[in-house]
Scaffold this active site. Structure first.
Site, PDB file in Angstrom:
ATOM      1  N   ASP A  32       0.851  -1.191   0.000  1.00  0.00           N
ATOM      2  CA  ASP A  32       0.000   0.000   0.000  1.00  0.00           C
ATOM      3  C   ASP A  32       0.892   1.249   0.000  1.00  0.00           C
ATOM      4  OD1 ASP A  32      -3.211   0.538   0.925  1.00  0.00           O
ATOM      5  OD2 ASP A  32      -1.803   2.214   1.130  1.00  0.00           O
ATOM      6  N   ILE A  33       0.514   2.244  -0.766  1.00  0.00           N
ATOM      7  CA  ILE A  33       1.322   3.457  -0.906  1.00  0.00           C
ATOM      8  C   ILE A  33       1.290   4.313   0.366  1.00  0.00           C
ATOM      9  CG2 ILE A  33      -0.444   5.057  -1.821  1.00  0.00           C
ATOM     10  CD1 ILE A  33       1.628   5.753  -4.042  1.00  0.00           C
ATOM     11  N   ASN A  90     -12.887  -3.423   2.095  1.00  0.00           N
ATOM     12  CA  ASN A  90     -13.954  -2.426   2.185  1.00  0.00           C
ATOM     13  C   ASN A  90     -14.831  -2.510   0.945  1.00  0.00           C
ATOM     14  OD1 ASN A  90     -13.086  -1.162   4.646  1.00  0.00           O
ATOM     15  ND2 ASN A  90     -11.395  -0.238   3.504  1.00  0.00           N
ATOM     16  N   GLU A  98     -12.367   3.397  -1.241  1.00  0.00           N
ATOM     17  CA  GLU A  98     -11.892   4.526  -2.052  1.00  0.00           C
ATOM     18  C   GLU A  98     -11.609   4.105  -3.491  1.00  0.00           C
ATOM     19  OE1 GLU A  98      -8.476   6.059  -0.041  1.00  0.00           O
ATOM     20  OE2 GLU A  98      -9.652   6.835   1.634  1.00  0.00           O
ATOM     21  N   VAL A  99     -11.075   2.915  -3.663  1.00  0.00           N
ATOM     22  CA  VAL A  99     -10.709   2.457  -5.008  1.00  0.00           C
ATOM     23  C   VAL A  99     -11.725   1.398  -5.450  1.00  0.00           C
ATOM     24  CG1 VAL A  99      -8.920   1.410  -6.433  1.00  0.00           C
ATOM     25  CG2 VAL A  99      -8.266   2.902  -4.530  1.00  0.00           C
ATOM     26  N   HIS A 103     -10.200  -5.196  -3.522  1.00  0.00           N
ATOM     27  CA  HIS A 103      -8.857  -5.372  -2.953  1.00  0.00           C
ATOM     28  C   HIS A 103      -8.964  -5.802  -1.510  1.00  0.00           C
ATOM     29  CE1 HIS A 103     -10.083  -1.148  -2.570  1.00  0.00           C
ATOM     30  NE2 HIS A 103      -9.410  -1.105  -1.426  1.00  0.00           N
ATOM     31  N   HIS A 105      -6.873  -5.738   1.988  1.00  0.00           N
ATOM     32  CA  HIS A 105      -5.753  -5.203   2.753  1.00  0.00           C
ATOM     33  C   HIS A 105      -5.217  -6.310   3.654  1.00  0.00           C
ATOM     34  CE1 HIS A 105      -6.859  -0.816   2.175  1.00  0.00           C
ATOM     35  NE2 HIS A 105      -8.049  -1.360   1.967  1.00  0.00           N
TER      36      HIS A 105
HETATM   37  P1  AMP Z   1      -9.871   1.446   0.302  1.00  0.00           P
HETATM   38  O1  AMP Z   1     -10.214   2.634   1.172  1.00  0.00           O
HETATM   39  O2  AMP Z   1     -10.197   0.138   0.970  1.00  0.00           O
HETATM   40  O3  AMP Z   1     -10.484   1.568  -1.068  1.00  0.00           O
HETATM   41  O4  AMP Z   1      -8.295   1.433   0.166  1.00  0.00           O
HETATM   42  C1  AMP Z   1      -7.604   1.945  -0.931  1.00  0.00           C
HETATM   43  C2  AMP Z   1      -6.141   1.799  -0.606  1.00  0.00           C
HETATM   44  O5  AMP Z   1      -5.391   1.972  -1.795  1.00  0.00           O
HETATM   45  C3  AMP Z   1      -5.620   2.844   0.406  1.00  0.00           C
HETATM   46  O6  AMP Z   1      -5.059   2.162   1.525  1.00  0.00           O
HETATM   47  C4  AMP Z   1      -4.564   3.598  -0.397  1.00  0.00           C
HETATM   48  O7  AMP Z   1      -3.449   3.998   0.382  1.00  0.00           O
HETATM   49  C5  AMP Z   1      -4.177   2.592  -1.457  1.00  0.00           C
HETATM   50  N1  AMP Z   1      -3.617   3.155  -2.664  1.00  0.00           N
HETATM   51  C6  AMP Z   1      -4.100   4.184  -3.410  1.00  0.00           C
HETATM   52  N2  AMP Z   1      -3.327   4.408  -4.480  1.00  0.00           N
HETATM   53  C7  AMP Z   1      -2.332   3.501  -4.428  1.00  0.00           C
HETATM   54  C8  AMP Z   1      -1.190   3.220  -5.251  1.00  0.00           C
HETATM   55  N3  AMP Z   1      -0.916   3.931  -6.360  1.00  0.00           N
HETATM   56  N4  AMP Z   1      -0.374   2.197  -4.888  1.00  0.00           N
HETATM   57  C9  AMP Z   1      -0.615   1.486  -3.779  1.00  0.00           C
HETATM   58  N5  AMP Z   1      -1.674   1.693  -2.961  1.00  0.00           N
HETATM   59  C10 AMP Z   1      -2.514   2.692  -3.277  1.00  0.00           C
END
Ligand code: AMP
Length: 119
Positions: A32-33, A90, A98-99, A103, A105
């Site tokens: 994770d970034i 999530n 968010e994405v 995914h 974690h």
């Molecule tokens: P979520 O809130 O469950 O959708 O988590 C999205 C996750 O993606 C967050 O923990 C971010 O830090 C992570 N994230 C966003 N952009 C990147 C990226 N380019 N590389 C790695 N992780 C990312």
């Protein structure tokens, strides 16, 4: 429905770099970034799935097996298999996804505290 320009779709296409941990034909795992624990990895299917509902309705058994196995493999590769870790996905607004690409974690490397913040 699926947004082809979400950040994980772009990582899968190689348009954005990632710190890769593991990859097979169905799955990619990377750091994770913005880590929320000493170990914070993400495991994603390569297919275009938004959420677990989407994934479990549409993915093949092979894709589902690969994703599950990858989670175990990543825990081992990141050195948290014995010390313990948390797996979390999530989905949707209430979970603060968010994405919009499924995914998981994987958190570990320290005591993680309670699963949810109590209000
Ligand atoms: P979520 O809130 O469950 O959708 O988590 C999205 C996750 O993606 C967050 O923990 C971010 O830090 C992570 N994230 C966003 N952009 C990147 C990226 N380019 N590389 C790695 N992780 C990312």
């Amino acid at each position: 429905m699926y947004d082809d320009n979400n950040i994980f779709a772009r990582i899968l296409r190689g348009e954005i770099p990632c710190k890769k941990i593991f990859e097979d034909s169905h799955t990619l795992a990377f750091d994770d970034i913005n880590p929320q624990a000493p170990v914070h990895a993400l495991v994603i299917p390569k297919g275009k799935y938004v959420s677990m509902k989407d994934f479990t309705e549409k993915a093949s058994d092979a894709e589902m097996a690969a994703l599950t196995r990858a989670i175990g493999k990543v825990a081992e590769l990141k050195g948290v298999k014995e010390s313990g870790y948390r797996v979390l996905a999530n989905a949707g607004v209430n979970a603060h996804q968010e994405v919009p690409h499924l995914h998981f974690h994987i958190f570990g490397g320290a005591a993680l505290g309670p699963m949810l913040v109590k209000k």
